[in-house]
Scaffold this motif. Structure first.
Motif, PDB file in Angstrom:
ATOM      1  N   ALA A 214       0.810  -1.222   0.000  1.00  0.00           N
ATOM      2  CA  ALA A 214       0.000   0.000   0.000  1.00  0.00           C
ATOM      3  C   ALA A 214       0.847   1.278   0.000  1.00  0.00           C
ATOM      4  CB  ALA A 214      -0.930   0.010   1.210  1.00  0.00           C
ATOM      5  N   LEU A 215       2.137   1.175   0.278  1.00  0.00           N
ATOM      6  CA  LEU A 215       2.951   2.375   0.430  1.00  0.00           C
ATOM      7  C   LEU A 215       2.900   3.293  -0.789  1.00  0.00           C
ATOM      8  CD1 LEU A 215       6.161   1.081   2.264  1.00  0.00           C
ATOM      9  CD2 LEU A 215       4.294   2.455   3.190  1.00  0.00           C
ATOM     10  N   SER A 216       2.956   2.707  -1.959  1.00  0.00           N
ATOM     11  CA  SER A 216       2.984   3.528  -3.176  1.00  0.00           C
ATOM     12  C   SER A 216       1.624   4.140  -3.497  1.00  0.00           C
ATOM     13  CB  SER A 216       3.458   2.685  -4.363  1.00  0.00           C
ATOM     14  OG  SER A 216       2.575   1.592  -4.576  1.00  0.00           O
ATOM     15  N   GLU A 217       0.556   3.640  -2.874  1.00  0.00           N
ATOM     16  CA  GLU A 217      -0.790   4.125  -3.189  1.00  0.00           C
ATOM     17  C   GLU A 217      -1.139   5.410  -2.450  1.00  0.00           C
ATOM     18  OE1 GLU A 217      -3.449   1.002  -2.252  1.00  0.00           O
ATOM     19  OE2 GLU A 217      -2.518  -0.467  -3.603  1.00  0.00           O
ATOM     20  N   TYR A 218      -0.583   5.589  -1.263  1.00  0.00           N
ATOM     21  CA  TYR A 218      -1.029   6.704  -0.423  1.00  0.00           C
ATOM     22  C   TYR A 218      -0.780   8.089  -1.026  1.00  0.00           C
ATOM     23  CZ  TYR A 218      -2.572   3.779   3.414  1.00  0.00           C
ATOM     24  OH  TYR A 218      -3.272   2.883   4.175  1.00  0.00           O
ATOM     25  N   PRO A 219       0.364   8.356  -1.640  1.00  0.00           N
ATOM     26  CA  PRO A 219       0.530   9.692  -2.244  1.00  0.00           C
ATOM     27  C   PRO A 219      -0.505   9.985  -3.326  1.00  0.00           C
ATOM     28  CG  PRO A 219       2.658   8.601  -2.022  1.00  0.00           C
ATOM     29  CD  PRO A 219       1.613   7.577  -1.706  1.00  0.00           C
ATOM     30  N   LEU A 220      -1.009   8.939  -3.994  1.00  0.00           N
ATOM     31  CA  LEU A 220      -2.009   9.134  -5.040  1.00  0.00           C
ATOM     32  C   LEU A 220      -3.398   9.368  -4.455  1.00  0.00           C
ATOM     33  CD1 LEU A 220      -0.852   6.230  -7.406  1.00  0.00           C
ATOM     34  CD2 LEU A 220      -0.196   8.644  -7.496  1.00  0.00           C
ATOM     35  N   ARG A 221      -3.630   8.871  -3.251  1.00  0.00           N
ATOM     36  CA  ARG A 221      -4.945   8.989  -2.624  1.00  0.00           C
ATOM     37  C   ARG A 221      -5.153  10.335  -1.932  1.00  0.00           C
ATOM     38  NH1 ARG A 221      -5.336   3.724   1.041  1.00  0.00           N
ATOM     39  NH2 ARG A 221      -6.912   5.054   2.020  1.00  0.00           N
ATOM     40  N   CYS A 222      -4.077  11.017  -1.605  1.00  0.00           N
ATOM     41  CA  CYS A 222      -4.178  12.234  -0.795  1.00  0.00           C
ATOM     42  C   CYS A 222      -4.133  13.480  -1.666  1.00  0.00           C
ATOM     43  CB  CYS A 222      -3.055  12.283   0.238  1.00  0.00           C
ATOM     44  SG  CYS A 222      -3.082  10.884   1.371  1.00  0.00           S
ATOM     45  N   LYS A 223      -5.045  14.407  -1.424  1.00  0.00           N
ATOM     46  CA  LYS A 223      -5.082  15.656  -2.178  1.00  0.00           C
ATOM     47  C   LYS A 223      -4.246  16.749  -1.511  1.00  0.00           C
ATOM     48  CE  LYS A 223      -9.719  14.779  -4.018  1.00  0.00           C
ATOM     49  NZ  LYS A 223     -11.122  15.256  -4.099  1.00  0.00           N
TER      50      LYS A 223
END
Length: 351
Positions: A214-223
């Motif tokens: 999941a580490l790589s997903e979080y920057p994409l999920r946050c505005k």
């Protein structure tokens, strides 16, 4: 994991696999309507060279427009919008069956209908849903075919068409009942396997394998920002040696329950023996620290003590690895202060 094909899936199991079923049906709608659109384009072109097909030109054109519209809507609808996807699923099946009905009765009244039996066998197999809904859709469209056959068919072919439609619909219901149950059981089995690979069995939160994925997903999920909370139990090693591992396990469950209550289970991870990481999207540091204090109160209410570290990074420059290290350093600063208290044993404390 053993997959049964005799017992029907329960309502509870269905609720758990509904999101994945909706995503699969959305993909199927897009593929089916795109393929059907291509077929209608070819049929339209052929209708200009065949007098027999020319009388179905309007049907081909209407079917092409409907299939393109359904494909467009399916592409635009969100994969999480289960209600719209469910509606589109049955509109797609019905459009295919109505097309085959009109083609086999109104436009080819002097021939035995072959399109409807083929479509009624194949169309429902392309989608997945509860059995009773698929069966109802088949029955409604079969009744429509029978009515159209009675109205438009040459009397010489009415009986053959009605018998064939009822026979193939019955076969379709039987095949779909079996295949749907197998597909749903397999979907549920895959979900359980995924949970086992991603969940920490002791605490119920997500495990390190899930954390690393999941580490790589979080920057994409946050505005706006991404916050990280790093938590580590105090005194777990001493408790294990003094009271046994069962007491230590209860302590781990206590902290994980407090973190789940404060932050939710989807973003809470157990990444080590007594280490937990929580991510929080688009919350400022004050809000995150407020949730940390809530988790601390819940944990200490059950005599469970932990050290916490908090770090926040602003979008778009979010380095999750560095963010986690900052939160970990803060956690160890708080842990040192805890172990510097008089009478607190420092065994297991890293410098």
């Amino acid at each position: 994991m053993r997959v049964g094909i005799k017992s029907h899936i329960t309502d509870e199991q269905w609720e758990r696999i509904r999101p994945s079923i909706a995503r699969e049906n959305r993909r199927s709608i897009i593929i089916v309507t795109a393929a059907f659109s291509i077929m209608m384009v070819l049929m339209l072109l052929m209708s200009f060279f065949s007098s027999m097909m020319s009388r179905a030109r309007i049907l081909y054109l209407i079917s092409l427009m409907l299939s393109l519209l359904l494909c467009f809507v399916a592409v635009r609808v969100k994969p999480s919008d289960e209600r719209k996807i469910g509606f589109l699923t049955y509109v797609t099946i019905s459009c295919l069956l109505v097309y085959s009905t009109v083609l086999g009765t109104r436009l080819n009244a002097d021939l035995v209908a072959t399109a409807f039996p083929a479509f009624v066998l194949a169309s429902p197999l392309l989608f997945t849903d509860r059995r009773r809904r698929i069966i109802l859709c088949i029955l409604i469209n079969t009744a429509f075919f029978v009515c159209m056959s009675l109205i438009f068919d040459n009397p010489a072919f009415v009986v053959d068409d009605i018998v064939n439609s009822c026979l193939f619909s019955a076969v379709s219901i039987g095949i779909n009942s079996y295949m749907l149950n197998v597909k749903l059981q397999q979907e549920y089995a895959q979900l359980k396997l995924a949970e086992l690979s991603e969940k920490d069995l002791l605490t119920g939160v997500r495990n390190r394998n899930s954390y690393e994925q999941a580490l790589s997903e979080y920057p994409l999920r946050c505005k706006r920002s991404l916050g990280c909370v790093y938590a580590d139990l105090n005194g777990l090693h001493e408790l294990n040696e003094r009271s046994g591992h069962e007491a230590g396990d209860r302590m781990l469950k206590c902290l994980s329950a407090a973190l789940r209550e404060a932050f939710g289970k989807e973003d809470t991870y157990r990444i080590g023996g007594d280490e937990f990481v929580v991510f929080a999207c688009d919350l400022d540091e004050g809000q995150i620290r407020s949730k940390v204090e809530e988790a601390r109160r819940l944990a200490e209410g059950s005599s469970c003590h932990a050290s916490f570290g908090v770090a926040v990074s602003e979008a778009p420059n979010i380095d999750v690895a560095e963010l986690t290290r900052r939160a970990e350093r803060q956690m160890y600063g708080e842990k040192r202060r805890y172990y510097n208290q008089p009478g607190v044993e420092r065994r297991g404390m890293r410098d």
